[in-house]
Design a protein around this motif. Structure first.
Motif, PDB file in Angstrom:
ATOM      1  N   ARG A 135      -8.062  40.609   9.397  1.00  0.00           N
ATOM      2  CA  ARG A 135      -7.786  39.618   8.375  1.00  0.00           C
ATOM      3  C   ARG A 135      -6.358  39.800   7.845  1.00  0.00           C
ATOM      4  O   ARG A 135      -5.642  38.855   7.587  1.00  0.00           O
ATOM      5  CB  ARG A 135      -8.806  39.781   7.244  1.00  0.00           C
ATOM      6  N   HIS A 136      -6.002  41.069   7.698  1.00  0.00           N
ATOM      7  CA  HIS A 136      -4.703  41.362   7.103  1.00  0.00           C
ATOM      8  C   HIS A 136      -4.334  42.811   7.384  1.00  0.00           C
ATOM      9  O   HIS A 136      -5.177  43.694   7.378  1.00  0.00           O
ATOM     10  CB  HIS A 136      -4.773  41.135   5.586  1.00  0.00           C
ATOM     11  N   VAL A 152      -7.608  45.023   6.554  1.00  0.00           N
ATOM     12  CA  VAL A 152      -8.737  44.293   5.977  1.00  0.00           C
ATOM     13  C   VAL A 152      -9.369  43.478   7.100  1.00  0.00           C
ATOM     14  O   VAL A 152      -8.671  42.797   7.846  1.00  0.00           O
ATOM     15  CB  VAL A 152      -8.271  43.360   4.849  1.00  0.00           C
ATOM     16  N   THR A 153     -10.681  43.586   7.223  1.00  0.00           N
ATOM     17  CA  THR A 153     -11.358  42.875   8.303  1.00  0.00           C
ATOM     18  C   THR A 153     -11.927  41.563   7.791  1.00  0.00           C
ATOM     19  O   THR A 153     -11.996  41.323   6.585  1.00  0.00           O
ATOM     20  CB  THR A 153     -12.517  43.697   8.866  1.00  0.00           C
ATOM     21  N   SER A 154     -12.356  40.746   8.731  1.00  0.00           N
ATOM     22  CA  SER A 154     -12.898  39.442   8.361  1.00  0.00           C
ATOM     23  C   SER A 154     -14.171  39.572   7.522  1.00  0.00           C
ATOM     24  O   SER A 154     -14.553  38.648   6.819  1.00  0.00           O
ATOM     25  CB  SER A 154     -13.194  38.637   9.618  1.00  0.00           C
ATOM     26  N   GLY A 156     -14.395  41.641   5.106  1.00  0.00           N
ATOM     27  CA  GLY A 156     -14.010  42.139   3.792  1.00  0.00           C
ATOM     28  C   GLY A 156     -13.996  43.645   3.678  1.00  0.00           C
ATOM     29  O   GLY A 156     -13.847  44.198   2.594  1.00  0.00           O
ATOM     30  N   VAL A 158     -12.355  47.240   3.978  1.00  0.00           N
ATOM     31  CA  VAL A 158     -10.982  47.734   3.876  1.00  0.00           C
ATOM     32  C   VAL A 158     -10.937  49.134   4.449  1.00  0.00           C
ATOM     33  O   VAL A 158     -11.637  50.016   3.989  1.00  0.00           O
ATOM     34  CB  VAL A 158     -10.505  47.756   2.412  1.00  0.00           C
TER      35      VAL A 158
ATOM     36  N   LEU B 140      -6.648  39.658  -1.865  1.00  0.00           N
ATOM     37  CA  LEU B 140      -6.585  39.008  -0.565  1.00  0.00           C
ATOM     38  C   LEU B 140      -7.788  38.088  -0.392  1.00  0.00           C
ATOM     39  O   LEU B 140      -8.924  38.573  -0.352  1.00  0.00           O
ATOM     40  CB  LEU B 140      -6.603  40.099   0.503  1.00  0.00           C
ATOM     41  N   PRO B 141      -7.564  36.781  -0.291  1.00  0.00           N
ATOM     42  CA  PRO B 141      -8.709  35.859  -0.180  1.00  0.00           C
ATOM     43  C   PRO B 141      -9.434  36.049   1.149  1.00  0.00           C
ATOM     44  O   PRO B 141      -8.795  36.221   2.189  1.00  0.00           O
ATOM     45  CB  PRO B 141      -8.047  34.473  -0.210  1.00  0.00           C
ATOM     46  N   LEU B 142     -10.769  36.050   1.064  1.00  0.00           N
ATOM     47  CA  LEU B 142     -11.559  36.128   2.298  1.00  0.00           C
ATOM     48  C   LEU B 142     -12.030  34.737   2.703  1.00  0.00           C
ATOM     49  O   LEU B 142     -11.937  34.336   3.839  1.00  0.00           O
ATOM     50  CB  LEU B 142     -12.764  37.036   2.091  1.00  0.00           C
ATOM     51  N   VAL B 148     -10.825  40.131  -1.743  1.00  0.00           N
ATOM     52  CA  VAL B 148     -10.942  41.571  -1.872  1.00  0.00           C
ATOM     53  C   VAL B 148      -9.715  42.090  -2.612  1.00  0.00           C
ATOM     54  O   VAL B 148      -8.587  41.748  -2.280  1.00  0.00           O
ATOM     55  CB  VAL B 148     -11.152  42.257  -0.498  1.00  0.00           C
TER      56      VAL B 148
END
Lengths: 343, 343
Positions: A135-136, A152-154, A156, A158, B140-142, B148
Motif C-alpha cells: 500500500r505504501h 503498509v499492506t493493503s 492495513g 504495518v 495513510l488512507p486505506l 492507518v
DNA sequence: GGTTAGCACTCATCTAACCAGAGTGCTAAC
DNA sequence: GTTAGCACTCTGGTTAGATGAGTGCTAACC
C-alpha cells in the motif's frame, strides 16, 4: 472394513473415553440406551477391535481406550458433523459483532475466544503478509546511519524494520528511490515485490542513481524479513487441567514446545493450498512432546488463498466434534469478514 | 536486632535451603567449615530465630526453613554483593556484542538470555514510548472510511493504529493537518503530544479547517492508545522445574497470572521514579498465586528517566544474590547502550 | 451361528501397619 | 555459655492384605 456394530461400539468407546478419561469397560457400553447387547457380546467385539488395532488395553484387567488408529477412524468416519451448540454460535456471533478494525487485533482476540470456549489451547497464525499487496513504503531516517523502513499492506498491517544506511548514500537519493517505489510498486503483491523491484525499476534506477548497488542492498534488507508471520497463543495453561497431563514433567515438554515460535509456525503453515480442516493425532505432529496431543487446524483466506490458520491443541482424548464445529464456523466467518473488508 | 551469630546462622540456613529445597537441620549447619558450634548450640539459636519470626518449621521433627520475614532480612542485610560469576559476565558481554539495531529486538532477546541464564522466568517491560518523542506522524488512507495512523518515535519504534474517518472529512484536509502536525510537533515528548496539539495547533487549525471537531476526534484516537507497553515473557515453563511447584494445581495459578498482560504491566511498572533494584517476596506481590514466588526487578532508563523494567520471577527460595547480580549488570548495560544510541 | 450367563483370574488402587531416619527439645554436665 | 546424651515426634517408604473393576473362556440358550 468394520461392521456397523463395530463402528457403533468404537464410536461409543471414543465418546465415553473423551468425557471420562478412564478406560471404558464392556458393562458401561452395554448399559447405554442405544446399545442392545450384553457385556459379553461387547467384550467379544472389543477383543476383535483390539486385534484390528483400533483399541488398546492399559493392562489386563482394565477397560479399553482408543488407539491412535482408533482416533483416526473416529475422526475420519464417525465424527458427527452437526455439533455446533447454539450457545457457542452466539459467542462467535457476538465476537464478530464487536467493531474491531485491524486484522491483527481480530486474530488476537479470536485466540482468546477460542481457548475460553473450548478449554483447550488455541494457536493462531496471523495473516500472511505474503499474499497481500503493497500500500505504501517509507524510509524514515533516524540519524545519519540508520533509518526505519515502514511497509503498509493493503490489509492495513504495518511492518517495520530498522536498517543501517551506508554513509555514501545521500538523503535526496533515498527520497528519489522511495518515491519511485511508491509510484511503481503500489498494489504489487508482497511476494513479487523483490523481483519486480529489479525488473521494473532496475534499469531506471541505474540511470538516475549514483550508488545503485549499495542502495539496492538497503532496500533488499528493508523488504526482506517482513514475511514473518506472528503466532498468537492463548490458554496454554488449559493443558494443565487435563488429567493425562497432571504429571509436571510431561506437561513441561508440551509447554516448552509451545514457546518455540518457529516450530509452531511450521506446524500451522497452511497445508499445501488446501483450505480444509486438518486433524493431526499424536505422533502425526512429528514431535515427541505432542505424542499425546491432537492438533486441529483450519485456515482463513482472502481471494481463495490461505492467509493464515487457526488451530486448537488438546489431548488426543479431545472433543473432536465440538472443536471441529467451532473451528469450521470461525474460519468461515473470518474469511467472510476479510472478503467484506478488502474487496 | 540480631546478634552476629544469629545473622550467620540465618544466612547459612537461607543459603542451604536455596540450594537444597529441604528444611535444614542443626547438624548440617554445624558441619559447615565456617561454623564453630555444635548442633545443640545451633538448635538453641534456631529456636530463638523462630520465636523472632525469621524461621519456621514445617512440622516438629523437621529442620527449619526461612519465613517471609527471614527472606526479607536476608535480602536487606545479608545478600553478598559480589556475586557475578565470570561465565555470566561473558554471556552478557556476548549479548551486547551482537549487532541488534532495534530497541524492541534487544529487549526481546534479553528476555531469552535472562531466563536461560537464571533458569527462572523472565518478565521484561518494553520501552515506555511515553518519554520518547515524536519523530514522524502519518495518516495513510486505506479506503474511504479507514486509515492507518503511524507514529515513529525518536528511538525508532513504530506504533500503528487503524482509525475510522468520518465521511465529511476530505483527503486534502487530512493532509494539511498531518503536515501541520509534523512541522510543529516533531521532538515533542509523546506524553505532551495531546496537550500541545490543542495549545499550539488548536487555534490555527480552527481557522483553516472545516470540520475541526471531527478531525480532532480522529487525531485523538490516533494518538491515544499508543502508550501501551509490551511485555516480553520467557522461560515461563522454568517454574515447572522447581520442586515446590511440582503440584500442577499450584503452578497453574502462577502460569495463568503470567498470561494476564495487564497484571504484569502493573507489577513491573517502574516503582515511582526510583531506578534501584526491587525485591518483592511472596505476598508482597499482592497476588495469591505468587504467595510462594519472589519477583526481582530493575529498570533501564534514558536521560535519567526509567523507560522499562527487567524482572525475574522465581520461587521465594530463589538465588537472590546471583539474580540480583545479573539484573544489576544487565540493566546498567542496557541503559548505557540506549544512552549511546540516542544521545 | 450368534448371543449371553456364569465364573475364575488378573491387576491397579487403597488402606493399615510397620520401620528407619532425621531432627528436635530438654536436662545435666563441662 | 556451650555441649553431650537421650527420649520423643513426625515423615516417607515399604509391605501385606483387601477391594473391585474388568477381562477371557466355557457352556448353555434361542
Amino acid at each position: 472394513m468394520l461392521t456397523e456394530r463395530q463402528k457403533m461400539i468404537l464410536n461409543a468407546i471414543v465418546d465415553d473415553y473423551i468425557t471420562s478419561a478412564e478406560p471404558v469397560g464392556s458393562r458401561s457400553i452395554s448399559k447405554r440406551g442405544d446399545v442392545g447387547y450384553s457385556p459379553a457380546t461387547i467384550r467379544n467385539e472389543m477383543a476383535d477391535l483390539e486385534d484390528l488395532g483400533y483399541l488398546e488395553q492399559p493392562h489386563t484387567s482394565a477397560g479399553r481406550i482408543p488407539s491412535h488408529k482408533g482416533y483416526r477412524y473416529y475422526v475420519d468416519h464417525l465424527v458427527p458433523w452437526n455439533s455446533a451448540e447454539s450457545a457457542e454460535l452466539d459467542t462467535i456471533r457476538a465476537f464478530f459483532a464487536e467493531k474491531l478494525n485491524a486484522t491483527e487485533q481480530v486474530i488476537q482476540h479470536a485466540a482468546m475466544i477460542l481457548s475460553n470456549m473450548t478449554n483447550y489451547t488455541s494457536i493462531l497464525l496471523g495473516p500472511e503478509v505474503f499474499h497481500t499487496s503493497l500500500r505504501h513504503f517509507q524510509l524514515l531516517p533516524l540519524d545519519d546511519r540508520t533509518a526505519v523502513a515502514i511497509i503498509v499492506t493493503s490489509t492495513g498491517q504495518v511492518e517495520n524494520k530498522t536498517v543501517s544506511i551506508p554513509p555514501e548514500i545521500s538523503l535526496s537519493e533515498m527520497e528519489k528511490v522511495v518515491n519511485l517505489l511508491n509510484s511503481k510498486l503500489v498494489n504489487v503483491p508482497l511476494y513479487k515485490l523483490k523481483s519486480q523491484l529489479y525488473s521494473e525499476l532496475g534499469e531506471e534506477m541505474q540511470r538516475h542513481i549514483a550508488h545503485y548497488e549499495e542502495l539496492m542492498k538497503v532496500l533488499d534488507t528493508a523488504l526482506e524479513s517482513d514475511h514473518e508471520q506472528r503466532i498468537y497463543l492463548s490458554g496454554a495453561t488449559n493443558m494443565l487441567t487435563q488429567p493425562e497431563f497432571k504429571d509436571v514433567d510431561k506437561v513441561k515438554d508440551i509447554l516448552d514446545l509451545l514457546e518455540e515460535t518457529p516450530t509452531l509456525l511450521k506446524m500451522l503453515a497452511p497445508a499445501s493450498g488446501g483450505t480444509g480442516m486438518q486433524v493431526r493425532i499424536g505422533m502425526e505432529n512429528k514431535h515427541e512432546a505432542f505424542a499425546n496431543c491432537s492438533l486441529i487446524t483450519a485456515t482463513y483466506s482472502l481471494d481463495g488463498k490461505a492467509l493464515g490458520s487457526i488451530g486448537i491443541l488438546g489431548p488426543t482424548r479431545m472433543e473432536y466434534a465440538r472443536v471441529m464445529g467451532i473451528l469450521g464456523i470461525l474460519s468461515r466467518d473470518l474469511t467472510a469478514m476479510l472478503a467484506h473488508w478488502y474487496k
